[in-house]
Motif scaffolding. Structure first.
Motif, mmCIF file in Angstrom:
data_model
loop_
_atom_site.group_PDB
_atom_site.id
_atom_site.type_symbol
_atom_site.label_atom_id
_atom_site.label_comp_id
_atom_site.label_asym_id
_atom_site.label_seq_id
_atom_site.Cartn_x
_atom_site.Cartn_y
_atom_site.Cartn_z
ATOM 1 N N SER A 103 -13.071 -11.048 21.678
ATOM 2 C CA SER A 103 -13.650 -9.672 22.091
ATOM 3 C C SER A 103 -12.487 -8.454 21.920
ATOM 4 C CB SER A 103 -13.995 -9.765 23.512
ATOM 5 O OG SER A 103 -13.016 -10.041 24.411
ATOM 6 N N GLU B 207 -9.852 -5.714 22.751
ATOM 7 C CA GLU B 207 -8.959 -5.452 23.861
ATOM 8 C C GLU B 207 -9.529 -3.879 24.316
ATOM 9 O OE1 GLU B 207 -4.842 -5.289 23.783
ATOM 10 O OE2 GLU B 207 -4.930 -7.205 22.557
ATOM 11 N N PRO B 208 -9.525 -3.779 25.718
ATOM 12 C CA PRO B 208 -9.926 -2.500 26.167
ATOM 13 C C PRO B 208 -8.746 -1.400 25.708
ATOM 14 C CG PRO B 208 -9.061 -4.066 28.020
ATOM 15 C CD PRO B 208 -9.051 -4.744 26.515
ATOM 16 N N LYS C 41 -5.718 1.247 25.857
ATOM 17 C CA LYS C 41 -4.757 1.212 26.836
ATOM 18 C C LYS C 41 -4.870 2.556 27.581
ATOM 19 C CE LYS C 41 0.329 2.012 26.616
ATOM 20 N NZ LYS C 41 0.313 3.322 27.397
ATOM 21 N N THR D 126 -12.457 6.614 35.509
ATOM 22 C CA THR D 126 -11.701 5.865 34.626
ATOM 23 C C THR D 126 -10.251 6.086 34.961
ATOM 24 O OG1 THR D 126 -11.706 7.367 32.653
ATOM 25 C CG2 THR D 126 -13.261 5.927 32.910
#
Length: 94
Positions: A31, A33-34, A36, A67
């Motif tokens: 998956s 990576e979110p 940074k 967020t």
């Protein structure tokens, strides 16, 4: 005698199909990576990134407002207004 074997064979085939379906599901390692999340200090050191992020966050508070990027941009804006850029940066580097 043939009927129990037929049922057993059918169940065995269904169980094998379930394993294949699980193998095709994406694993956690593949998956993406979110993104940074930039820190308050990074925003203070890069005014263009701060202004761009802050504009996006203010425009869509319902989705982006909570967020990490938006929270840090908000804190950076607050420190910038209270202390000025240089003092705000120095206070975070201590």
């Amino acid at each position: 005698m043939k009927q129990p074997l037929l049922v057993f064979g059918s169940l065995l085939m269904l169980a094998a199909c379930g394993d294949k379906a699980r193998d095709k599901s994406p694993s956690r390692s593949t998956s993406p990576e979110p993104p940074k999340v930039r820190t308050v200090l990074e925003f203070l050191e890069n005014p263009e990134a701060l202004d761009e992020t802050w504009a996006k966050c203010r425009n869509d508070l319902g989705v982006l407002g909570a967020t990490g990027e938006c929270v840090n941009a908000g804190y950076a804006k607050e420190r910038l207004m209270m202390l000025g850029r240089e003092r705000a940066i120095q206070s975070l580097k201590r």
